[in-house]
Write an enzyme that holds these catalytic residues in place. Structure first.
Site, PDB file in Angstrom:
ATOM      1  N   CYS A   1       0.761  -1.236   0.007  1.00 18.79           N
ATOM      2  CA  CYS A   1      -0.053  -0.010   0.024  1.00 18.79           C
ATOM      3  C   CYS A   1       0.782   1.215   0.146  1.00 18.79           C
ATOM      4  O   CYS A   1       0.279   2.439  -0.320  1.00 18.79           O
ATOM      5  CB  CYS A   1      -0.890   0.095   1.327  1.00 18.79           C
ATOM      6  SG  CYS A   1      -2.161  -1.600   1.265  1.00 18.79           S
TER       7      CYS A   1
ATOM      8  N   ASN B   1     -10.306  -0.089   0.830  1.00 21.44           N
ATOM      9  CA  ASN B   1      -8.931  -0.063   0.759  1.00 21.44           C
ATOM     10  C   ASN B   1      -8.385  -0.278  -0.661  1.00 21.44           C
ATOM     11  O   ASN B   1      -8.617  -1.334  -1.045  1.00 21.44           O
ATOM     12  CB  ASN B   1      -8.234  -0.872   1.628  1.00 21.44           C
ATOM     13  CG  ASN B   1      -6.819  -1.131   1.739  1.00 21.44           C
ATOM     14  OD1 ASN B   1      -6.031  -0.340   0.849  1.00 21.44           O
ATOM     15  ND2 ASN B   1      -6.048  -1.758   2.733  1.00 21.44           N
TER      16      ASN B   1
ATOM     17  N   HIS C   1      -2.990   7.054   4.023  1.00 23.97           N
ATOM     18  CA  HIS C   1      -3.587   5.718   3.263  1.00 23.97           C
ATOM     19  C   HIS C   1      -5.002   5.305   3.834  1.00 23.97           C
ATOM     20  O   HIS C   1      -4.991   5.088   4.989  1.00 23.97           O
ATOM     21  CB  HIS C   1      -2.573   4.619   3.480  1.00 23.97           C
ATOM     22  CG  HIS C   1      -3.165   3.369   2.940  1.00 23.97           C
ATOM     23  ND1 HIS C   1      -3.767   3.110   1.757  1.00 23.97           N
ATOM     24  CD2 HIS C   1      -3.029   2.173   3.491  1.00 23.97           C
ATOM     25  CE1 HIS C   1      -4.057   1.842   1.649  1.00 23.97           C
ATOM     26  NE2 HIS C   1      -3.663   1.156   2.822  1.00 23.97           N
TER      27      HIS C   1
END
Ligand code: UT7
Length: 330
Positions: free
Chosen positions: A115, A285, A255
């Site tokens: 990520c 996500n 994030h």
């Protein structure tokens, strides 16, 4: 000193929306559980036949960012993309974007940092601009996580989504660009979040998903605790590098892994939630794509003005994590 300045942002998400209610028909979960534990209400799922491969989403986001920056693709020197779901093992998705944009002068490559891929890519491009080896750079975060989701695992399938975001970097010597980027990795925790060598059975209502021969495995609970401490520590370090504190930040763009992680990080940094941008409720996500999508939405909503300081902060598989402080100048 020369650094990269963000001159344009863009994002694209697939058309198809998969709601928490839809997921109730796939795994043993509830809309209430997902919202309470994650903040997610829906996510976007790309479809075969809709030109929604990782490189397609990335190309579309890049065109919007280039248009905003007023930069033509032929003047790009570098295309660097954070992704763990390139269209193919090789060539890189960045090379497919280069071809789609006809950015013939650009060197193009992908970065695999979970990520954190977008911030790793931003750092590489910014360093290339700082050393003079590159002038204009396109930095992308793009994912098609639906292809590597285990649709039988309620611990992970409710979290993930697809999308892409991009920024254009141009050189500046006016202290109005990327002030600092800090990156860290710790491979000793690789097994908290990784791809397993198994095929996922895709439910009928998701027959437009094209599964890859591996899927995401995650130890969510341990990851959660690690995420909060790493995010807060690295954000403080990136701020301290420039003699700044969290009070100097106009907007934190984290994030988007879990709203509870974001809230806990903001609390540790003493940043009120009004100064934190979240869109996890819409997209879940999206790994490398989450920060550039959120940054683009914040920018297009007019939340940022020249001189504002923006804090980007991320955490993901590897483990990898990072933070960047940007002096906004658009
Ligand atoms: O983006 C890269 C980094 N990613 C992260 O940092 C993600 C970090 N982890 C998380 O966001 C959270 O740990 C999760 C959202 C994945 C899970 O939330 P949690 O509060 O940590 O829940 P848990 O794993 O401790 O599970 C609590 C209960 C369990 O049931 P029992 O054992 O208490 O009976 C799970 O089986 O919730 C159950 N559960 C679910 N129930 C309904 C797990 N997933 C679901 C679900 N629906 N989808």
């Amino acid at each position: 000193m020369t650094t990269g300045r963000i001159a344009g942002t863009g994002s694209t998400t697939p058309k198809r929306i998969l709601t928490n209610k839809d997921l109730e028909a796939i795994v043993d979960t509830t809309d209430e559980w997902i919202i309470r534990r994650t903040g997610i209400k829906e996510r976007r799922i790309s479809s075969n036949g809709e030109s929604e491969n990782t490189s397609d989403l990335a190309t579309s986001a890049s065109i919007k960012a280039l248009k905003m920056a007023g930069i033509s693709p032929e003047t790009l020197d570098m295309i660097v993309m954070g992704t763990v779901t390139p269209d193919r093992q090789f060539p890189s998705a960045a090379c497919l974007v280069q071809e789609a944009l006809k950015a013939s002068k650009a060197v193009a490559f992908d970065i695999s940092a979970g990520c954190s891929g977008f911030l790793y890519a931003l750092s590489v491009a910014n360093n290339a601009i700082a050393t003079g080896s590159c002038k204009n750079a396109l930095v992308i975060g793009a994912e098609r996580l639906s292809c590597i989701t285990n649709w039988e695992d309620r611990n992970t399938c409710v979290l993930l989504g697809d999308g892409a975001g991009a920024v254009v970097l141009t050189p500046t010597t006016n202290n109005d660009g990327i002030l600092s980027t800090q990156l860290e990795s710790d491979g000793s925790f690789w097994d908290l979040l990784y791809s397993s060598k198994e095929f996922s059975k895709v439910p009928e209502i998701l027959d437009t998903v094209e599964p890859k021969p591996f899927y995401v495995k995650m130890e969510g609970n341990r990851l959660f605790k690690k995420a909060v401490s790493c995010l807060a520590d690295i954000a403080e370090s990136a701020l301290a590098h420039h003699g700044l504190t969290s009070a100097d930040i106009k907007l934190m763009v984290p994030h988007q892994a879990n709203l509870r992680i974001i809230r806990a990080t903001a609390e540790k940094l003493a940043i009120p939630m009004e100064k934190v941008y979240t869109n996890i409720e819409k997209y879940g996500n999206t790994s490398s794509a989450s920060i550039p999508i959120a940054l683009d939405e914040a920018n297009r909503e007019g939340l940022l003005k020249p001189g504002d300081r923006v804090l980007l902060v991320t955490f993901g598989a590897g483990l990898t994590w990072g933070a960047s402080v940007v002096n906004w100048s658009m």
